[in-house]
Motif scaffolding. Structure first.
Motif, short mmCIF file in Angstrom:
data_model
loop_
_atom_site.label_atom_id
_atom_site.label_comp_id
_atom_site.label_asym_id
_atom_site.label_seq_id
_atom_site.Cartn_x
_atom_site.Cartn_y
_atom_site.Cartn_z
N GLY A 35 39.15 51.47 76.83
CA GLY A 35 38.06 50.89 76.08
C GLY A 35 36.96 50.39 77.01
N GLY A 36 35.72 50.75 76.69
CA GLY A 36 34.60 50.36 77.53
C GLY A 36 34.36 51.28 78.71
N GLN A 37 35.22 52.27 78.91
CA GLN A 37 35.04 53.24 79.99
C GLN A 37 34.46 54.55 79.42
OE1 GLN A 37 39.09 53.35 81.67
NE2 GLN A 37 38.32 52.17 83.40
N ILE A 139 39.12 40.61 78.77
CA ILE A 139 38.40 41.88 78.65
C ILE A 139 37.46 41.86 77.45
CG2 ILE A 139 38.67 44.34 78.16
CD1 ILE A 139 41.21 44.29 79.85
N ARG A 140 37.96 41.37 76.32
CA ARG A 140 37.11 41.32 75.13
C ARG A 140 35.90 40.41 75.34
NH1 ARG A 140 42.11 41.17 72.41
NH2 ARG A 140 41.94 38.92 72.12
N ALA A 141 36.10 39.31 76.07
CA ALA A 141 34.99 38.40 76.33
C ALA A 141 33.92 39.08 77.17
CB ALA A 141 35.50 37.15 77.04
N PHE A 142 34.33 39.88 78.14
CA PHE A 142 33.36 40.61 78.97
C PHE A 142 32.59 41.62 78.13
CE2 PHE A 142 32.39 44.44 81.47
CZ PHE A 142 31.51 43.90 82.38
N MET A 143 33.31 42.32 77.25
CA MET A 143 32.65 43.36 76.45
C MET A 143 31.70 42.77 75.42
SD MET A 143 35.65 46.23 75.98
CE MET A 143 34.50 47.43 75.31
N ARG A 144 31.96 41.53 75.00
CA ARG A 144 31.06 40.87 74.05
C ARG A 144 29.86 40.23 74.74
NH1 ARG A 144 36.08 38.71 71.42
NH2 ARG A 144 36.34 39.83 69.45
N ALA A 145 29.98 40.01 76.02
CA ALA A 145 28.91 39.33 76.77
C ALA A 145 27.69 40.25 76.92
CB ALA A 145 29.41 38.90 78.14
N ARG A 182 19.51 53.16 78.89
CA ARG A 182 18.24 52.43 78.90
C ARG A 182 17.56 52.63 77.55
NH1 ARG A 182 14.14 52.17 84.06
NH2 ARG A 182 13.14 50.20 83.47
N ARG A 183 17.36 51.56 76.84
CA ARG A 183 16.80 51.63 75.50
C ARG A 183 15.28 51.50 75.54
NH1 ARG A 183 21.14 47.87 72.10
NH2 ARG A 183 23.01 49.06 72.69
N GLU A 184 14.68 51.58 74.35
CA GLU A 184 13.23 51.58 74.26
C GLU A 184 12.61 50.30 74.80
OE1 GLU A 184 12.15 52.37 70.26
OE2 GLU A 184 12.89 54.44 70.28
N ASP A 185 13.37 49.19 74.79
CA ASP A 185 12.83 47.94 75.31
C ASP A 185 12.85 47.90 76.84
OD1 ASP A 185 15.51 47.65 75.84
OD2 ASP A 185 15.80 45.84 74.63
N GLY A 186 13.36 48.96 77.47
CA GLY A 186 13.39 49.03 78.92
C GLY A 186 14.61 48.38 79.54
N ARG A 187 15.45 47.73 78.72
CA ARG A 187 16.63 47.05 79.25
C ARG A 187 17.84 47.99 79.24
NH1 ARG A 187 16.11 41.70 80.00
NH2 ARG A 187 18.35 41.30 79.78
N PHE A 188 18.78 47.70 80.13
CA PHE A 188 19.98 48.52 80.26
C PHE A 188 21.11 47.89 79.43
CE2 PHE A 188 17.48 49.18 84.08
CZ PHE A 188 17.53 50.56 84.26
N HIS A 189 21.75 48.71 78.60
CA HIS A 189 22.85 48.26 77.76
C HIS A 189 24.08 49.11 78.04
CE1 HIS A 189 20.41 45.69 74.95
NE2 HIS A 189 19.46 46.45 75.45
N TRP A 190 25.27 48.52 77.87
CA TRP A 190 26.49 49.29 78.04
C TRP A 190 26.51 50.45 77.05
CZ3 TRP A 190 28.11 48.27 82.49
CH2 TRP A 190 28.25 46.97 82.98
N HIS A 191 27.18 51.52 77.42
CA HIS A 191 27.16 52.76 76.64
C HIS A 191 27.92 52.65 75.33
CE1 HIS A 191 31.42 53.55 77.46
NE2 HIS A 191 31.18 52.95 78.61
N TRP A 192 28.85 51.69 75.18
CA TRP A 192 29.72 51.68 74.02
C TRP A 192 29.08 51.02 72.80
CZ3 TRP A 192 31.44 48.62 78.35
CH2 TRP A 192 31.26 47.24 78.20
N VAL A 197 34.34 46.55 69.79
CA VAL A 197 35.00 45.34 70.25
C VAL A 197 35.45 44.48 69.06
CG1 VAL A 197 34.82 43.38 71.82
CG2 VAL A 197 33.44 45.42 72.22
N GLU A 198 34.77 44.62 67.94
CA GLU A 198 35.06 43.79 66.78
C GLU A 198 36.06 44.42 65.83
OE1 GLU A 198 33.93 40.90 67.10
OE2 GLU A 198 32.58 41.45 68.77
#
Length: 292
Positions: A35-37, A139-145, A182-192, A197-198
């Motif tokens: 998960g998350g990979q 792990i879940r806390a990291f993925m939610r962060a 990289r989304r339209e706002d220019g920021r980098f987000h995790w791929h998942w 996670v929920e």
């Protein structure tokens, strides 16, 4: 090693993306990441398996990497297993399954409920039904962060280093782009997909453990558990519990490896899985491991 990108359609219309390598006539092996990979976490292992004489499928799970996200946020273990079943249907022979964490849970659930002829062997990489609750919560806390993402690759690299300080930090952060979008706002987000996670199952570890224990009791194929001896997910008690469900379980301990065994100690990991597969899922031809 030459690979091809392939797309697989699953029952609810989603498309999974994977890399395929090796002789199609060779015994198949399916790699399922945690998960998350993404499938890129298996890069070196895939090369070793192909060179050892296997036909390898290396998949991005739904909601991860380049695969589609579920329209209704369904990432249950039963749905992940149904995706795996759809991929296995495309093969001419039953595969060996190698799954890390989430991928291992998916493989165990599928194997325990499927006809025995559908799977030749099973490798569980640092996953058991009764996981360490503290490690799973971490792990879940990291993925939610970081719901707002990161302003730069360096910022994302800092987050990874803070979470996993035991692993040497790469000199070049560009490799993280395999795990970021990289989304339209220019920021980098995790791929998942954040909804992964929920998933209700992940919020109720005892219920999840019960489902995997039930599945494990139905497994008759050869099974290898690869345990990272520094893991905060798999404990001695968890291994003993799995051995009760699968008496013929083999355990391969990897010293100085955490939950991400293949990334922490790749050479030792590859050596263990090749030795296991050569006995219960022999390759098409003897080839020198590590050579093209």
């Amino acid at each position: 090693m030459t690979t091809q990108t392939r797309r697989f359609s699953v029952s609810d219309g989603l498309t999974l993306v994977g890399d395929v390598g090796g002789d199609p006539a060779a015994p198949p092996v399916i790699l399922l990441h945690g998960g998350g990979q993404t499938r890129h976490s298996w890069g070196l292992a895939m090369e070793v398996l192909v060179n050892a004489g296997y036909h390898v499928l290396n998949l991005d799970a739904r909601g991860h990497g380049e695969s589609d996200w579920s329209a209704d946020g369904d990432y249950s273990i039963a749905t992940l297993a149904a995706d795996l079943s759809a991929v296995i249907e495309t093969l001419a022979a039953p595969p060996a399954l190698i799954g890390a964490s989430m991928g291992g849970a998916t493989s165990l659930f599928y194997t325990g409920h499927a006809d025995q002829s559908r799977v030749r062997a099973l490798v569980l990489v640092d996953i058991v039904p009764k996981i360490n609750a503290v490690g799973a919560k971490r792990i879940r806390a990291f993925m939610r962060a970081y719901p707002e993402g990161f302003a730069s690759l360096e910022e994302a690299a800092n987050a990874v280093s803070d979470f996993y300080p035991e692993r040497p930090r790469p000199r070049d952060s560009n490799g993280l782009m395999k795990n970021l979008r990289r989304r339209e706002d220019g920021r980098f987000h995790w791929h998942w997909d954040p909804r992964f996670v929920e998933s209700p199952e992940r919020a109720e570890p005892p219920q999840f453990a019960h489902k995997l224990q039930q599945a494990a009791r139905g497994v008759r194929q050869p099974v290898l558990l690869v345990q990272g001896m520094s893991s905060d997910i798999v404990s001695t008690e968890g291994v003993a519990d799995l051995q009760q469900q699968i008496p013929h379980l083999e355990v391969y301990e990897v010293a100085n490896a955490g939950h991400m065994v293949a990334g922490d100690k790749n050479d030792a990991f590859n050596e263990g899985i090749i030795r296991f597969l050569q006995c219960c899922h022999p390759p098409l031809a003897a080839a020198k491991i590590g050579q093209d």
